[in-house]
Enzyme design. Sequence first.
Site, mmCIF file in Angstrom:
data_model
loop_
_atom_site.group_PDB
_atom_site.id
_atom_site.type_symbol
_atom_site.label_atom_id
_atom_site.label_comp_id
_atom_site.label_asym_id
_atom_site.label_seq_id
_atom_site.Cartn_x
_atom_site.Cartn_y
_atom_site.Cartn_z
ATOM 1 N N HIS A 219 0.802 -1.229 0.000
ATOM 2 C CA HIS A 219 0.000 0.000 0.000
ATOM 3 C C HIS A 219 0.838 1.285 0.000
ATOM 4 C CE1 HIS A 219 0.558 -0.772 4.338
ATOM 5 N NE2 HIS A 219 0.528 0.539 4.464
ATOM 6 N N ASP A 220 1.987 1.264 0.654
ATOM 7 C CA ASP A 220 2.794 2.484 0.768
ATOM 8 C C ASP A 220 4.030 2.494 -0.126
ATOM 9 O OD1 ASP A 220 1.334 4.061 2.495
ATOM 10 O OD2 ASP A 220 2.267 3.241 4.314
ATOM 11 N N LYS A 223 5.861 5.577 -1.255
ATOM 12 C CA LYS A 223 6.717 6.374 -0.367
ATOM 13 C C LYS A 223 8.179 6.337 -0.801
ATOM 14 C CE LYS A 223 4.070 6.324 3.993
ATOM 15 N NZ LYS A 223 3.997 5.707 5.350
ATOM 16 N N HIS A 248 2.034 9.759 -2.474
ATOM 17 C CA HIS A 248 2.506 8.367 -2.427
ATOM 18 C C HIS A 248 1.417 7.409 -2.915
ATOM 19 C CE1 HIS A 248 0.441 8.030 1.550
ATOM 20 N NE2 HIS A 248 0.525 6.717 1.408
ATOM 21 N N HIS A 274 -6.044 3.567 -0.378
ATOM 22 C CA HIS A 274 -6.020 3.252 1.059
ATOM 23 C C HIS A 274 -6.156 4.481 1.962
ATOM 24 C CE1 HIS A 274 -1.655 4.060 0.583
ATOM 25 N NE2 HIS A 274 -1.614 4.238 1.895
ATOM 26 N N HIS A 275 -6.066 5.699 1.394
ATOM 27 C CA HIS A 275 -6.313 6.899 2.207
ATOM 28 C C HIS A 275 -7.623 7.607 1.876
ATOM 29 C CE1 HIS A 275 -2.672 6.859 4.557
ATOM 30 N NE2 HIS A 275 -1.933 6.688 3.468
ATOM 31 N N ASP A 303 -4.342 -0.504 8.049
ATOM 32 C CA ASP A 303 -3.181 0.399 8.080
ATOM 33 C C ASP A 303 -3.264 1.370 9.251
ATOM 34 O OD1 ASP A 303 -0.795 1.641 7.172
ATOM 35 O OD2 ASP A 303 -1.972 3.168 6.131
HETATM 36 P P1 C2E Z 1 1.508 6.348 8.435
HETATM 37 O O1 C2E Z 1 2.400 6.839 9.501
HETATM 38 O O2 C2E Z 1 1.675 4.932 8.031
HETATM 39 O O3 C2E Z 1 0.017 6.569 8.870
HETATM 40 C C1 C2E Z 1 -1.047 6.018 8.160
HETATM 41 C C2 C2E Z 1 -2.354 6.626 8.587
HETATM 42 O O4 C2E Z 1 -2.633 6.282 9.954
HETATM 43 C C3 C2E Z 1 -2.422 8.136 8.543
HETATM 44 O O5 C2E Z 1 -2.681 8.594 7.248
HETATM 45 C C4 C2E Z 1 -3.559 8.429 9.518
HETATM 46 O O6 C2E Z 1 -4.809 8.183 8.910
HETATM 47 C C5 C2E Z 1 -3.357 7.359 10.573
HETATM 48 N N1 C2E Z 1 -2.532 7.918 11.653
HETATM 49 C C6 C2E Z 1 -1.237 7.709 11.887
HETATM 50 N N2 C2E Z 1 -0.828 8.375 12.991
HETATM 51 C C7 C2E Z 1 -1.901 9.033 13.452
HETATM 52 C C8 C2E Z 1 -2.142 9.901 14.593
HETATM 53 O O7 C2E Z 1 -1.249 10.187 15.387
HETATM 54 N N3 C2E Z 1 -3.405 10.388 14.742
HETATM 55 C C9 C2E Z 1 -4.408 10.066 13.902
HETATM 56 N N4 C2E Z 1 -5.614 10.570 14.140
HETATM 57 N N5 C2E Z 1 -4.227 9.262 12.810
HETATM 58 C C10 C2E Z 1 -2.992 8.758 12.610
HETATM 59 P P2 C2E Z 1 -2.304 10.084 6.829
HETATM 60 O O8 C2E Z 1 -2.612 11.041 7.919
HETATM 61 O O9 C2E Z 1 -2.926 10.340 5.493
HETATM 62 O O10 C2E Z 1 -0.734 10.051 6.638
HETATM 63 C C11 C2E Z 1 -0.112 9.335 5.589
HETATM 64 C C12 C2E Z 1 1.353 9.237 5.841
HETATM 65 O O11 C2E Z 1 1.925 10.542 5.872
HETATM 66 C C13 C2E Z 1 1.703 8.615 7.194
HETATM 67 O O12 C2E Z 1 1.713 7.202 7.096
HETATM 68 C C14 C2E Z 1 3.089 9.200 7.420
HETATM 69 O O13 C2E Z 1 4.078 8.516 6.672
HETATM 70 C C15 C2E Z 1 2.966 10.592 6.840
HETATM 71 N N6 C2E Z 1 2.613 11.573 7.888
HETATM 72 C C16 C2E Z 1 1.369 11.968 8.253
HETATM 73 N N7 C2E Z 1 1.439 12.908 9.213
HETATM 74 C C17 C2E Z 1 2.744 13.124 9.461
HETATM 75 C C18 C2E Z 1 3.470 14.000 10.344
HETATM 76 O O14 C2E Z 1 2.899 14.793 11.107
HETATM 77 N N8 C2E Z 1 4.836 13.936 10.314
HETATM 78 C C19 C2E Z 1 5.491 13.089 9.475
HETATM 79 N N9 C2E Z 1 6.823 13.054 9.515
HETATM 80 N N10 C2E Z 1 4.844 12.236 8.630
HETATM 81 C C20 C2E Z 1 3.485 12.271 8.623
HETATM 82 FE FE FE Z 2 -0.226 5.355 3.029
HETATM 83 FE FE FE Z 3 1.553 1.862 6.046
#
Ligand code: C2E
Ligand code: FE
Ligand code: FE
Length: 366
Positions: A219-220, A223, A248, A274-275, A303
């Site tokens: 899925h990712d 990235k 991504h 997936h998003h 995810d």
């Molecule tokens: P990921 O870290 O694999 O997170 C996947 C999804 O899990 C996120 O999609 C979000 O829907 C949920 N998620 C993860 N952590 C949290 C959280 O702390 N709170 C909530 N409410 N949901 C959470 P999303 O938001 O579309 O982000 C996609 C990807 O973008 C993330 O994959 C990560 O790689 C990156 N990302 C998102 N926010 C941040 C951030 O604040 N800082 C950094 N460095 N990367 C981020």
């Molecule tokens: Fe993703």
């Molecule tokens: Fe993931």
Amino acid sequence: MLKVIFGYTARIANERKLDNILLLMADMGREMIQADRCTLWLLDRESNELRTRVAHNVSEMRIPANSGLVGHTILTGQSVIIEDAYRDARFNQEVDKATGYRTKSILVIPIRDSEGEIMGAFQAINKTTPEAVFEPRDIEFLTLAAYYSGKSLEAAMLANEIEETQREIIFVMGEVGETRSKETGYHVKRVAEYSKILALGYGLSEEEADLIKTASPMHDIGKVAIPDSILKKPGRLTPEEFEHMKQHTTIGYNLMKNSKRRILKAAATIALQHHERWNGTGYPYGLKEGEIHLYGRITAVADVFDALGSERVYKKAWELDRILELFREERGQHFDPDLVDIFFENLDKFVEIKETYQDEGVPLEL
Ligand code: C2E
Ligand code: FE
Ligand code: FE
Ligand code: SIN
Ligand code: SIN
Ligand code: SIN
């Protein structure tokens, strides 16, 4: 006897799945020679093991290639008939001890591929006739059975090998996508397992659930094209950075969309969707409800459940209670409400997987 042979060989010829062919051949052998049990062992030369499937929904069984009477037959190419297994030193009583079954008479014959190489063995246990011993005729019958189903078996083994290879490549590529962003190795494994549970709970077949399980680790993959400055940023992303991150999904989709392979097609759909969110507020297209492919809806639940429970460069892992609260709140918002229900019904399995595949300590530094 001919009826048994033709009945089974027709079914075997129509069967693509190796496991099902092994079970059908075992059933055919058992009927032909009136054995209580019959097992078809295949030789795996890479691991030097014999493997089989003894029943539907029971996982594969493996033993060292040189063990017991089956190993003897594999090694020597000779068939054996034993009247009383416990009086034969080659017999390994461990299996009986573990199962409580009493093995008495045994028949083992080698099976060969079209080049004459030994590829496995038929093993029959406990003749059910009053005499209770196998006869030389039984060797002929089993050899015939192996001969008639040999081509189907070889074709299925080849197909199996190709599919396993695909699965491994996809799994490794998924890990590449994840390790770039410092998510540790088990993330894709857990997402794969969670996705399968959701798919089965939704009522999909075992086969389709396996397809989703195999494809979801990708899925990712998109990235890989996101710069480190964004991917590994310890804090919150700026709106511009997040716009970049969102790509991504389409990047992953574009990598795989032209494939004609079923697994990669499913993986492309999952990477793209997936998003997306049930209420239409997700990305890249803001699709809602049934417009989002079921595979995308399933992977979204898997995810996010995993992301929340894991440490990231930008966040700490959440406690389970807090994660469950989010899923209750997001039921019918972020996530398909039916899938959230299935998630809660299977929560014990999710927790078990989370505990089985635990990341150790801090995330992997690359
Ligand atoms: P990921 O870290 O694999 O997170 C996947 C999804 O899990 C996120 O999609 C979000 O829907 C949920 N998620 C993860 N952590 C949290 C959280 O702390 N709170 C909530 N409410 N949901 C959470 P999303 O938001 O579309 O982000 C996609 C990807 O973008 C993330 O994959 C990560 O790689 C990156 N990302 C998102 N926010 C941040 C951030 O604040 N800082 C950094 N460095 N990367 C981020
Ligand atoms: Fe993703
Ligand atoms: Fe993931
Ligand atoms: C086995 O089922 O493990 C092989 C039995 C034997 O020793 O022949
Ligand atoms: C594998 O480890 O090769 C398969 C990955 C999976 O589907 O769990
Ligand atoms: C977020 O706050 O990053 C997403 C909220 C959600 O997943 O519902």
